[in-house]
Write an enzyme that holds these catalytic residues in place. Structure first.
Site, PDB file in Angstrom:
ATOM      1  N   GLY A 135       0.804  -1.208   0.000  1.00  0.00           N
ATOM      2  CA  GLY A 135       0.000   0.000   0.000  1.00  0.00           C
ATOM      3  C   GLY A 135       0.838   1.258   0.000  1.00  0.00           C
ATOM      4  O   GLY A 135       1.853   1.372  -0.673  1.00  0.00           O
ATOM      5  N   SER A 221       2.527  -6.685  -4.056  1.00  0.00           N
ATOM      6  CA  SER A 221       1.837  -5.437  -4.355  1.00  0.00           C
ATOM      7  C   SER A 221       2.834  -4.287  -4.350  1.00  0.00           C
ATOM      8  O   SER A 221       3.826  -4.327  -5.063  1.00  0.00           O
ATOM      9  CB  SER A 221       0.695  -5.213  -3.366  1.00  0.00           C
ATOM     10  N   ASP A 300     -11.763 -22.464 -20.324  1.00  0.00           N
ATOM     11  CA  ASP A 300     -11.357 -23.409 -19.285  1.00  0.00           C
ATOM     12  C   ASP A 300     -10.613 -24.615 -19.855  1.00  0.00           C
ATOM     13  O   ASP A 300      -9.596 -25.052 -19.321  1.00  0.00           O
ATOM     14  CB  ASP A 300     -12.592 -23.864 -18.505  1.00  0.00           C
ATOM     15  N   ASP A 303      -6.375 -25.642 -21.614  1.00  0.00           N
ATOM     16  CA  ASP A 303      -5.184 -26.285 -21.062  1.00  0.00           C
ATOM     17  C   ASP A 303      -5.343 -27.801 -20.961  1.00  0.00           C
ATOM     18  O   ASP A 303      -4.505 -28.485 -20.384  1.00  0.00           O
ATOM     19  CB  ASP A 303      -4.841 -25.705 -19.689  1.00  0.00           C
ATOM     20  N   ASP A 307     -11.597 -27.502 -15.410  1.00  0.00           N
ATOM     21  CA  ASP A 307     -11.425 -27.596 -13.960  1.00  0.00           C
ATOM     22  C   ASP A 307     -11.626 -26.279 -13.230  1.00  0.00           C
ATOM     23  O   ASP A 307     -11.330 -26.160 -12.046  1.00  0.00           O
ATOM     24  CB  ASP A 307     -10.024 -28.127 -13.642  1.00  0.00           C
ATOM     25  N   ASP A 466      -5.695 -10.383 -11.058  1.00  0.00           N
ATOM     26  CA  ASP A 466      -5.365  -9.195 -10.273  1.00  0.00           C
ATOM     27  C   ASP A 466      -6.063  -7.991 -10.902  1.00  0.00           C
ATOM     28  O   ASP A 466      -5.815  -7.661 -12.061  1.00  0.00           O
ATOM     29  CB  ASP A 466      -3.843  -8.986 -10.277  1.00  0.00           C
ATOM     30  N   HIS A 503      -5.557 -10.031  -6.250  1.00  0.00           N
ATOM     31  CA  HIS A 503      -4.372  -9.250  -5.891  1.00  0.00           C
ATOM     32  C   HIS A 503      -3.621  -9.892  -4.729  1.00  0.00           C
ATOM     33  O   HIS A 503      -4.030  -9.773  -3.574  1.00  0.00           O
ATOM     34  CB  HIS A 503      -4.779  -7.829  -5.546  1.00  0.00           C
TER      35      HIS A 503
END
Length: 583
Positions: A135, A221, A300, A303, A307, A466, A503
């Site tokens: 922050g 962050s 989804d 790959d 899942d 994020d 995040h």
């Protein structure tokens, strides 16, 4: 930008075993230098740290502590079990608290200092850990050495590290108006780390009879930003640096947050008590869940496994279309099963990233992913008008705004000009001789040659959901770093994306992982982490993540793969990392 309110943390870094400015060749623990022998292009191999024991008592150490412009306010013993991590007692250690460079600002008349806390275990593993906080900083967080991810099961202090944390040069009471003071800006940006590091090493030498053999740096962050800056500015001091969800372009990301708020305001259906658009109504929880389901439907299985995790995030962007794959509301009637045309435009703009009126990008785009729950909303629909505007107004804008703006942050955010206000992050003037872009970002983010040539390592991880610091921004950086290193930077720097993670933690993801242990193995043993195992914190976890779907099996694990590799299903138990391969 994590803090209790802005963002989280986790990253590590390493210092030389010899005293102050000695290079690696003077380090008795440097180990074999792989530049000699068959491979002349190999990087130096740093040796392993050797343990030590606190010499005497905390009281005895207190009598010896002395450092220029530093006041040690507390030196006390902390009994075993006073602190815990994941329910485990942390061993007895010595707590040192103090501050450096206390002064009275000639600009705002406030008293500033760089506050810090160190915790020194009696049984020391020979390593130093800088815990970079998130922050706007402003708090000296307990120096346990957080190692990142959600619900960590260990920390650096418990592993035997000597740990430091700091407030980066200002107090919580001064947030966010510390940005009025030019020195406090610079301390927050990079100077607190540069100032505290040699002091911490000296304290460790007094405590254990030697400086740390190895030094690690960890943060997520804004802490990840600190880590990225340390990789460039403090490369001689740290040997292993971990940067989580790094906001290393934080001034631009703050602009991006306000851009998102402005887009959602266009489609808000209600107003707040202050008469401004209620941006939570621009994209409701039901609508976010619906869009996430449409993204999963298209992405989804890319790959190899359906899942709930989109590992091939790049392929997803080519397969999913907000315009075509999400139903358009008939007659603009919103019921949670569709989006209006105006909403599609606004939400598309959110994901495309901030731009000025000429169409020039002001921050990166965001990938479409499944993590559109409360963690996403907290940033895009709350912090974007309450926290980020404060950072932008007082710390990133030159000259800073009047303190009166503090009482009207939402209005400031919604009226922030992408043409006239955004360029102020690059401005200087008067007593503000460094722009925010200068003091907040690495000076040359793709030139990490000094770190590389020492044999030091960098690990970066980033959640693909994020909502504040874009994983696209980080993958773009890594691609440029790769290009700057002859097409392959993996011998000293690796990036791991975390599918679905918001995040620093949370989101429908496997977000519990330990980057520090593989970092130590890489730095001190030359064992590069080909993958890192991450665990989903389902209801059976000691620290459950409410975003993990109940349909996932208990204890699901996944490999985090070094970019650009992707975890692909090869058959077997869908909840086991062993059923996936990085390719």
């Amino acid at each position: 930008m994590k803090c209790t309110s802005i963002a989280l943390a986790a990253a590590a870094a390493l210092a030389l075993a010899a005293c102050g400015g000695n290079d690696i060749g003077d380090n008795a623990n440097a180990g074999n230098n792989s530049n000699s022998g068959a491979n002349a292009n190999a990087l130096p191999q740093l040796g392993a740290a050797t343990p030590g024991t606190l010499a005497g008592t905390c009281a005895a150490l207190a009598a010896k502590l002395s450092y220029a412009n530093t006041v040690f306010t507390t030196v006390t013993d902390v009994p075993a079990g006073t602190l815990t991590v994941a329910g485990k007692p942390i061993a007895e250690h010595c707590l040192i608290q103090g501050n450096m460079n206390q002064r009275v600002s000639s600009v705002d008349g406030k008293t500033y200092a760089i506050g810090f806390e160190m915790r020194l275990p009696l049984a020391w593993n020979g390593r130093f850990f800088y815990q970079a906080n998130g922050g706007l900083d402003g708090n000296v967080v307990t120096a346990t050495g957080e190692i990142g991810g959600g619900g960590p099961t260990n920390d650096a202090l418990n592993m035997g590290f000597a740990v430091i944390s700091s407030d980066a040069g200002h107090s919580a009471a001064q947030n966010p108006l510390f940005g009025l003071d030019p020195q406090a800006r610079v301390d927050y940006g990079y100077n607190a780390v540069a100032t505290l590091t040699p002091m911490a090493r000296q304290v460790i030498k007094l405590a254990y009879g030697k400086e740390p053999d190895r030094s690690y740096f960890d943060g997520c962050s804004n802490g990840g930003r600190h880590a990225m800056v340390a990789a460039a500015r403090s490369s001689a001091q740290y040997d292993g640096i971990i940067a989580g969800d790094p906001g290393f372009h934080l001034p631009k990301a703050a602009i991006g947050e306000m851009w998102s708020a402005q887009q959602l305001a266009k489609v808000a259906t209600a107003t707040t008590s202050n008469g401004l658009p209620d941006i939570t109504t621009g994209f409701t929880a039901a609508e976010r869940q619906m869009v996430a389901s449409k993204i999963l439907a298209r992405c989804d299985a890319l790959d190899g496994a359906s899942d709930g995790l989109i590992e091939d995030i790049k392929a997803c962007q080519a397969n999913f279309s907000l315009a075509n794959d999400v139903p358009t509301c008939t007659n603009d009637v919103r019921d949670g099963t569709c989006l209006t045309t105006a909403q599609k435009d606004a939400i598309g703009n959110v994901f495309s990233g901030a731009r000025n009126s000429a169409g020039a990008a002001l921050y990166a785009s965001f990938p479409y992913d499944a993590g559109l729950g409360q963690g996403w909303s907290a940033w895009k629909q709350s912090n974007s008008i309450t926290l980020d505007p404060a950072a932008a107004a007082f710390t990133f804008t030159t000259p800073p705004q009047s303190a009166a703006v503090l009482s009207q942050l939402s209005a400031y955010a919604l009226n922030f000009s992408m043409d006239n206000d955004a360029p102020k992050i690059f401005a200087t003037g008067g007593v503000y001789t460094e722009s925010s872009w200068s003091f907040m970002t690495p000076p040359d983010e793709t030139d990490l040659s000094a770190l590389k040539q020492r044999g030091a390592k960098l690990i970066v991880y980033h959640g693909t959901s994020d909502p504040v610091f874009s994983s696209n921004d980080t993958t773009d950086w890594y691609q440029r770093l790769t290009a700057a290193n002859g097409g392959d930077a993996s011998n000293f720097a690796r990036l791991y994306t975390v599918a679905g993670m918001n995040h620093c933690s949370g989101g429908p993801s496997a977000d519990q992982f330990d980057m520090l242990t593989p970092m130590i193995a890489w730095v001190e043993q030359g064992k590069a982490p080909d993958s890192v195992i991450a665990t989903a914190r389902d209801a059976s976890s000691a620290s459950p993540n409410a975003d993990v779907p109940s349909s996932w099996g208990a204890g699901r694990t996944r490999p985090l793969c070094p970019y650009p590799k992707v975890a692909r299903y090869k058959g077997g138990d869908i909840d086991s990392a062993s059923s996936f391969a990085c390719s």
